[in-house]
Every structure is written in structure tokens, then in C-alpha cells.
Scaffold this motif. Structure first.
Motif, PDB file in Angstrom:
ATOM      1  N   LEU A 107       0.588  -1.358  -0.265  1.00  0.00           N
ATOM      2  CA  LEU A 107       0.131   0.103  -0.135  1.00  0.00           C
ATOM      3  C   LEU A 107       0.852   1.390   0.067  1.00  0.00           C
ATOM      4  N   ARG A 124     -10.788   0.479  -5.253  1.00  0.00           N
ATOM      5  CA  ARG A 124     -10.202  -0.531  -4.584  1.00  0.00           C
ATOM      6  C   ARG A 124      -9.413  -0.257  -4.128  1.00  0.00           C
ATOM      7  N   THR A 125      -8.140   0.260  -4.108  1.00  0.00           N
ATOM      8  CA  THR A 125      -7.497   0.258  -3.636  1.00  0.00           C
ATOM      9  C   THR A 125      -6.707   1.483  -2.338  1.00  0.00           C
ATOM     10  N   TRP A 126      -7.702   2.264  -2.234  1.00  0.00           N
ATOM     11  CA  TRP A 126      -8.086   3.142  -1.501  1.00  0.00           C
ATOM     12  C   TRP A 126      -8.384   2.845  -0.331  1.00  0.00           C
ATOM     13  N   ALA A 128      -8.670  -0.195   0.602  1.00  0.00           N
ATOM     14  CA  ALA A 128      -7.877  -2.219   1.218  1.00  0.00           C
ATOM     15  C   ALA A 128      -6.812  -0.620   1.718  1.00  0.00           C
ATOM     16  N   ALA A 280      -7.576  -6.769   3.387  1.00  0.00           N
ATOM     17  CA  ALA A 280      -7.316  -6.359   2.661  1.00  0.00           C
ATOM     18  C   ALA A 280      -6.406  -6.530   1.005  1.00  0.00           C
ATOM     19  N   LEU A 281      -5.251  -6.925   1.158  1.00  0.00           N
ATOM     20  CA  LEU A 281      -4.098  -6.875   0.347  1.00  0.00           C
ATOM     21  C   LEU A 281      -4.737  -7.602  -1.138  1.00  0.00           C
ATOM     22  N   ASN A 284      -7.909  -6.437  -2.831  1.00  0.00           N
ATOM     23  CA  ASN A 284      -7.380  -5.483  -3.536  1.00  0.00           C
ATOM     24  C   ASN A 284      -6.944  -6.639  -4.877  1.00  0.00           C
ATOM     25  N   GLU A 285      -5.903  -6.899  -4.632  1.00  0.00           N
ATOM     26  CA  GLU A 285      -5.245  -7.840  -5.998  1.00  0.00           C
ATOM     27  C   GLU A 285      -6.307  -8.873  -6.712  1.00  0.00           C
TER      28      GLU A 285
END
Length: 294
Positions: A107, A124-126, A128, A280-281, A284-285
Motif C-alpha cells: 500500500l 479498491r486500492t484506496w 484497501a 485487504a491486500l 484488492n489484488e
């Protein structure tokens, strides 16, 4: 060395497995402490790379070093910070605490590539990033209420590792984006050498016996020299966030090894917060992969 994507992924998994042995090996040490642990490990990394690099890239590898490149020196400095902060943090707090702190690396890398390379971050990254932040806060908050005097200091020292790592992977990507054909593998050697110079005065007088020196020699070769050099090669093929995500396997492997090999049972709050960060990671991926393959 030119790799296909699948080969680079497999090599990064191997790198994560080798990196993960640091915690359990550190718990086998009898006399070496703090900066001395870092000094010996960095010294053996230097000695290992002085042999490995010429065998790998030819005898002229040292004459080709890009001494005038700012990327080379910044990359070496990043490796120095990672080498030094990681081992000092392990001597201050539990292996699981250090590794969960390291797990925010992807992140931080995503944020750095957004700021420096202008890579757009999807929603989605935000999300995460927010969830991972909550997980870290949960772990830290509970540990502070337990009253562990070294937890906060150890965690802050460990935090230097993902920040330096994110800077390292972003530098590799930026140098290639600018069309620079730089070989940053020797920057691992530079980082280890700087770490040696900086930590020797702090480690003196040296107290480690042959038992400890043997373990630290193993770390220098198999936990640093080989996987760090290979990870730089992988970073030429994989995207920066992808490198950091695969490196997260070190967290899973490392906690398991410390648990099984050193009887260091992680606190429930660490497992809960760590699961939130890793979850979360992974989500996200997975969403990113699904979007690319729809």
C-alpha cells in the motif's frame, strides 16, 4: 537475466521464503544484540555479493557500477535502511509485530507510485489502504494497552522498512520509465556496505561468539545476498505493487517459522489485525486481476 512473468513470480515467492527465515534464526542467537546483529549480517552480505556478482555478471561488474547515478546511491541507501531497521526491530519486539508492520509495503508502494509516477489508484486500492490502516491501528492499540515497553519503538523502527522498500521499487520503475538502462543489482552490495560502516561503531565492542556468527553468516548469504539480488531482477519484469504483494508472503512464512521454530506465539490482536491487513491486500489484488481478465 531476462525472465518471463511466471518465472519472475516464482522467483519472488522463493525470495519471500528466504527472507522469512530472519525471525526464527534471530531467536537462536545467544550473545549478539541489536546493532551487532545488523553489522554481522550486513558484513556477510557484502562478502557474499563480492563473490556472487562477478560469477553472475562477469569480472567487469565493479568497473561498470553507475557511481554517478543518483538512482544507484538512493537505491543503496534504501537497502541500507531496510537491512538495518529490520534486524534492530526484531531485537526490540516480536517477529509477528515486525512482519505485520512490514505487510503495509504494497500500500505504501501504491501511494508512492501514485505520487511519483502518477499511476492512478483505483477506488479498491484506496479502500484497501483504509482497511489496512484500521488493522494496523487495532494491533498497535491493543499492544499499547498491554504495556509492552518496546513494542512502539520496535514498530516505529520496523516502519522504516516498508517506506524504504516502497522507495526502492519506485526507483527501479522510474529509472526504466525514463529509459535508463541501469543495473541496480549491485546497489544491494552498496546498501550492505553502508550498513556495515554505520553500525560498526554502535556495535563495538563485538560480543558474538562463533555460534552467533555462524547463524548471521547464513542470514547474510541466504536471507539477504541471494534473495535481494534476485528481487531486483524480478522488479524489472513485475510492476512495483506486484513485487510488494508477493513479498508479503514473507509475513505468512515468517510468523509460521517463528511460531514453530522458536515457540513465539503471536498475540490474538496481532493475528486479527494482520488478517485484516492481508485480507485487504488480497481482495484488492483479486479484484484487479478479475477486472483485467473479464
Amino acid at each position: 537475466m531476462k525472465l518471463q512473468h511466471a518465472q519472475a513470480v516464482a522467483l519472488m515467492v522463493l525470495c519471500a521464503a528466504l527472507w522469512s527465515i530472519a525471525g526464527v534464526v534471530t531467536r537462536q542467537l545467544e550473545e549478539a544484540r541489536s546493532f551487532e546483529v545488523t553489522f554481522w549480517r550486513s558484513l556477510f552480505t557484502v562478502l557474499s555479493l563480492l563473490v556472487i556478482l562477478p560469477l553472475w555478471q562477469g569480472r567487469g561488474v565493479f568497473s561498470r557500477l553507475p557511481w554517478r547515478s543518483g538512482y544507484f546511491w538512493l537505491s543503496g541507501l534504501c537497502w541500507c535502511v531496510m537491512f538495518t531497521a529490520f534486524m534492530v526491530a526484531l531485537t526490540l519486539t516480536a517477529v509477528a509485530n515486525v512482519l505485520i508492520t512490514l505487510s503495509i509495503g504494497p500500500l505504501v508502494t501504491a501511494l508512492f507510485t501514485w505520487l511519483v509516477l502518477r499511476h492512478r489508484l483505483p477506488a479498491r486500492t484506496w479502500v484497501a489502504i483504509v482497511l489496512a490502516g484500521i488493522g494496523i491501528a487495532w494491533m498497535y492499540g491493543h499492544q499499547l494497552t498491554v504495556g509492552d515497553p518496546n513494542f512502539l519503538l520496535g514498530s516505529l523502527v520496523a516502519l522504516c522498512v516498508p517506506v524504504a522498500g516502497a522507495t526502492q521499487w519506485t526507483l527501479v520503475q522510474k529509472s526504466h520509465a525514463e529509459g535508463l538502462d541501469l543495473d541496480l543489482v549491485p546497489s544491494v552490495l552498496l546498501g550492505a556496505a553502508i550498513s556495515c560502516v554505520l553500525t560498526l561503531p554502535l556495535a563495538w565492542p563485538l560480543q558474538a561468539g562463533t555460534h552467533d556468527v555462524g547463524w548471521l553468516a547464513l542470514l547474510g548469504l541466504f536471507q539477504l545476498a541471494i534473495p535481494c539480488a534476485l528481487s531486483v531482477v524480478c522488479a524489472r519484469v513485475l510492476k512495483a505493487p506486484e513485487v510488494s504483494l508477493l513479498a508479503l508472503l514473507e509475513v505468512v512464512f515468517g510468523i509460521a517459522l517463528a511460531w514453530l521454530g522458536a515457540n513465539e506465539t503471536p498475540q490474538p490482536s496481532v493475528l486479527t489485525g494482520g488478517a485484516m491487513v492481508l485480507g485487504a491486500l488480497v481482495i484488492n489484488e483479486w479484484l484487479g486481476w478479475r477486472k483485467q481478465n473479464v
